[in-house]
Design a protein around this motif. Structure first.
Motif, PDB file in Angstrom:
ATOM      1  N   SER A 168       0.838  -1.210   0.000  1.00 57.95           N
ATOM      2  CA  SER A 168       0.000   0.000   0.000  1.00 57.95           C
ATOM      3  C   SER A 168       0.871   1.257   0.000  1.00 57.95           C
ATOM      4  O   SER A 168       0.517   2.262  -0.629  1.00 57.95           O
ATOM      5  N   LEU A 169       1.998   1.210   0.686  1.00 60.64           N
ATOM      6  CA  LEU A 169       2.891   2.377   0.722  1.00 60.64           C
ATOM      7  C   LEU A 169       3.484   2.655  -0.652  1.00 60.64           C
ATOM      8  O   LEU A 169       3.606   3.807  -1.062  1.00 60.64           O
ATOM      9  N   VAL A 170       3.846   1.607  -1.372  1.00 61.33           N
ATOM     10  CA  VAL A 170       4.336   1.798  -2.749  1.00 61.33           C
ATOM     11  C   VAL A 170       3.248   2.479  -3.587  1.00 61.33           C
ATOM     12  O   VAL A 170       3.513   3.452  -4.309  1.00 61.33           O
ATOM     13  N   LEU A 171       2.013   1.992  -3.459  1.00 65.04           N
ATOM     14  CA  LEU A 171       0.903   2.577  -4.228  1.00 65.04           C
ATOM     15  C   LEU A 171       0.708   4.053  -3.890  1.00 65.04           C
ATOM     16  O   LEU A 171       0.423   4.870  -4.760  1.00 65.04           O
ATOM     17  N   LYS A 172       0.866   4.397  -2.602  1.00 75.42           N
ATOM     18  CA  LYS A 172       0.667   5.792  -2.192  1.00 75.42           C
ATOM     19  C   LYS A 172       1.695   6.722  -2.841  1.00 75.42           C
ATOM     20  O   LYS A 172       1.390   7.866  -3.145  1.00 75.42           O
ATOM     21  N   PHE A 173       2.906   6.239  -3.011  1.00 76.15           N
ATOM     22  CA  PHE A 173       3.942   7.078  -3.611  1.00 76.15           C
ATOM     23  C   PHE A 173       3.744   7.264  -5.117  1.00 76.15           C
ATOM     24  O   PHE A 173       4.182   8.249  -5.692  1.00 76.15           O
ATOM     25  N   LEU A 174       3.111   6.293  -5.760  1.00 70.93           N
ATOM     26  CA  LEU A 174       3.055   6.326  -7.226  1.00 70.93           C
ATOM     27  C   LEU A 174       2.301   7.551  -7.734  1.00 70.93           C
ATOM     28  O   LEU A 174       1.331   8.001  -7.142  1.00 70.93           O
ATOM     29  N   ARG A 175       2.745   8.031  -8.865  1.00 68.72           N
ATOM     30  CA  ARG A 175       2.060   9.158  -9.489  1.00 68.72           C
ATOM     31  C   ARG A 175       0.853   8.667 -10.284  1.00 68.72           C
ATOM     32  O   ARG A 175       0.727   7.466 -10.561  1.00 68.72           O
ATOM     33  N   GLN A 176      -0.012   9.601 -10.647  1.00 69.09           N
ATOM     34  CA  GLN A 176      -1.152   9.341 -11.533  1.00 69.09           C
ATOM     35  C   GLN A 176      -0.693   8.508 -12.735  1.00 69.09           C
ATOM     36  O   GLN A 176       0.291   8.852 -13.387  1.00 69.09           O
ATOM     37  N   GLY A 177      -1.397   7.420 -13.011  1.00 71.49           N
ATOM     38  CA  GLY A 177      -1.056   6.593 -14.172  1.00 71.49           C
ATOM     39  C   GLY A 177       0.118   5.653 -13.936  1.00 71.49           C
ATOM     40  O   GLY A 177       0.574   5.011 -14.880  1.00 71.49           O
ATOM     41  N   GLY A 178       0.611   5.574 -12.707  1.00 73.66           N
ATOM     42  CA  GLY A 178       1.785   4.751 -12.410  1.00 73.66           C
ATOM     43  C   GLY A 178       1.492   3.256 -12.380  1.00 73.66           C
ATOM     44  O   GLY A 178       0.330   2.836 -12.398  1.00 73.66           O
ATOM     45  N   THR A 179       2.563   2.474 -12.347  1.00 69.87           N
ATOM     46  CA  THR A 179       2.466   1.009 -12.375  1.00 69.87           C
ATOM     47  C   THR A 179       3.205   0.414 -11.182  1.00 69.87           C
ATOM     48  O   THR A 179       4.335   0.814 -10.896  1.00 69.87           O
ATOM     49  N   MET A 180       2.567  -0.539 -10.499  1.00 75.96           N
ATOM     50  CA  MET A 180       3.282  -1.297  -9.470  1.00 75.96           C
ATOM     51  C   MET A 180       3.464  -2.727  -9.958  1.00 75.96           C
ATOM     52  O   MET A 180       2.502  -3.379 -10.369  1.00 75.96           O
TER      53      MET A 180
END
Lengths: 383, 383
Positions: free
Chosen positions: B280-292
């Motif tokens: 969830s922390l990785v997702l929070k950092f991602l920018r709009q349109g980002g990929t995990m």
């Protein structure tokens, strides 16, 4: 009760209420077209004025049944390229409700008129308008804020002419839900006749459209509905639309959901508008390398995915938002796709339940759309 | 304790144990190269035989420290295109453990020899082998099952010649972890110098490789580690490798993690090998349109994602599995990429902690790799 609220708001804001005949002279930023000339500015003799309009307005975000009121907004002068459209019909979509609540990421500045799609008949034109004539039927395309009013004035570039034979409730609703269904079916996987998709929330309008658009292309559909009284009737109805399989969530409480599939290939593409367990069921049906597209979250529960679904099953999880698509390069296809969808409607290949409600009953329609009166068909305001 | 177990298994299966000099004549399907000629078949006079080999074998799936045993396997005749390699080193990777446990989706049929990557020196050749000479250093590329043994016989097409100056522990481990890091950095987003990535599990070998490969390309890295004693030292170590920011999970219990970023753009790409809150922390950092991209699940917790992350933030969630990539068209790039990674090692631009352990201490190394002896560096068996 509504009238008490409206009178109170009138006192606060000085907007005229539906029951009042006084014209408003209080300038609000939202009504650009109606306020860009000050009431006392000098006006050329030939100025074309719109009629006064009745509009569903909200001054601040909050519960739609308490913050919206029907007001009269004064005539405005049409700019050279403006088209004044007498609205015929406009739906109440869940996203309209979210915009009013203030929980939608992109929303008009308040005060604002509700609504985002609809259909109308051209009433009058600015002096430089080409290709549109009074009497034409038009829809805002891409859709555009402020359709919940009797007269909408927007630049000619906003309006897309459609066939007058189109049933107004379909013309009014063809963009937000059916176009979402079509784009999701086309843009995330390359499906061919004989392939399959899986979706939850299959009774939603997008869900019903997906079933029919898929069938039309020879694509099989596996549909998940929630457990409810009368689910057999719902299944029957969806199968009539072309659904290949319809399961309630509880029917899918089995070790291997794919074992249920007979003569249907494992789906490469899934759609989720529910979240929670219903999203997990879509993931279970997907084949190796499949994609699930989320476009709604009716259960208000998040989506939970195992690590192995990503690593070993190679699933991709994506999202779809029509409003963002409308800002992309692909949006230039919008009107062609709308025409295609309307042609399917006219051929009887695309159908869904709606209830046309007179504008005078707006607040009852809103209550129904809010779910305050049990399960109801899509509410479409008829002006 | 280990020897008691080995003797017991010897009695059961009739395989010779490391401490025993008796040769096995019990044919097992896994040891294709060693059993495809029956011991009593007629053999041409010039047949080239491999030396007998000591191998880490498991006959059935289960806890690696109870199902593996070191056995001697008899010489086999080399086919025309076979190359017999005297192994120098091979690591114990988590995926090797999962294969033995039987929880890996693709795994060799039991009985099997453990291990999937490693490095060795060419010992002898089939009569038709071209381009490989005795003394050459080679790695199986794509990697291939059964590297935990002193002599490995595989077709010449399996072996990729590498520079003899390469430190053996890096040659032995260059594929599974560093190649995963490189491919994940290249294949999911088009990053350019100045862009950023975010990852959890940053202390893992893949994590350390991502930091260094990113830095090498001018890509900034935001790294998340778990809360632990001595986290300041860990942060310092990762920063020495090139990490731009390192946070413990508890440091990220803030309303807006992105507010922590100074002079680093919002990352377009994130890597998850943990799951649960760390994902969830990785997702929070991602920018709009980002990929995990998920490539591991160390916490054994699933990944939970909000509906709005998909719809409004337009995030994509994907997975990466090297073993699947190795079966794709792109795998023909494998050896070029391995050479690139080994060149970085030789230039001192790619480094990670390992412990070389003599083969005679295999079961201690396995205990360490299983986490039974606390946090330990990557265990690499030296033959």
């Amino acid at each position: 009760m509504a009238s008490v609220r409206l009178v109170a708001l009138k006192a606060l804001h000085g907007w005229s209420i539906m029951s009042s005949s006084s014209l408003c002279n209080h300038s609000h930023s939202l009504l650009r077209h109606r306020t860009h000339h000050h009431a006392f500015s000098i006006r050329p003799f030939s100025a074309i004025m719109s009629p006064p309009s009745m509009a569903v307005l909200y001054d601040h975000h909050g519960p739609p049944d308490t913050v919206t009121r029907v007001v009269e907004v004064p005539p405005v002068e049409l700019k050279e390229t403006d088209v004044c459209v007498k609205m015929l019909a406009a739906p109440i979509n869940p996203s309209d409700i979210n915009r009013i609540e203030g929980v939608y990421p992109v929303r008009p500045q308040v005060p604002a008129v509700g609504g985002y799609e609809g259909v109308g008949q051209v009433h009058s034109l600015g002096s430089a308008v080409k290709g549109i004539s009074p009497g034409d039927w038009v829809i805002p395309s891409p859709p555009s804020s402020g359709t919940w009013q009797t007269y909408v004035i927007k630049d000619q570039s906003v309006w897309h002419k459609i066939d007058k034979d189109t049933p107004i409730e379909y013309a009014a609703t063809i963009t937000v839900n059916p176009l979402t269904a079509l784009l999701m079916l086309e843009d995330f996987a390359s499906l061919k006749s004989g392939d399959a998709i899986v979706q939850n929330g299959a009774t939603s309008i997008v869900g019903q459209c997906i079933i029919q658009l898929a069938r039309n292309r020879g694509i099989r559909s596996i549909n998940i509905i929630r457990d409810r009284a009368g689910s057999d009737k719902v299944k029957e109805k969806l199968k009539k639309l072309g659904a290949d399989e319809v399961y309630t969530e509880s029917q899918l409480e089995v070790k291997n959901v794919k074992a249920l599939l007979v003569n249907i290939p494992e789906p490469a593409l899934g759609f989720n508008c529910v979240g929670g367990n219903a999203a997990s069921l879509v993931l279970k049906f997907l084949r190796q390398g499949g994609t699930m597209v989320t476009y709604g979250g009716m259960s208000k529960k998040p989506i939970t995915v195992s690590t192995s679904s990503f690593i070993f099953k190679d699933l991709s999880l994506r999202g779809f938002w029509l409003q963002k698509w409308m800002t992309s390069d692909k949006a230039k296809e919008c009107r062609k796709l709308i025409d295609y969808l309307l042609s399917l409607v006219c051929e009887g290949k695309l159908t869904y339940d709606m209830e046309l409600v007179p504008f005078s009953d707006f607040h009852t329609a809103l209550d129904k759309a809010l779910g305050n009166l049990g399960s109801q068909p899509k509410q479409v305001i008829k002006f």
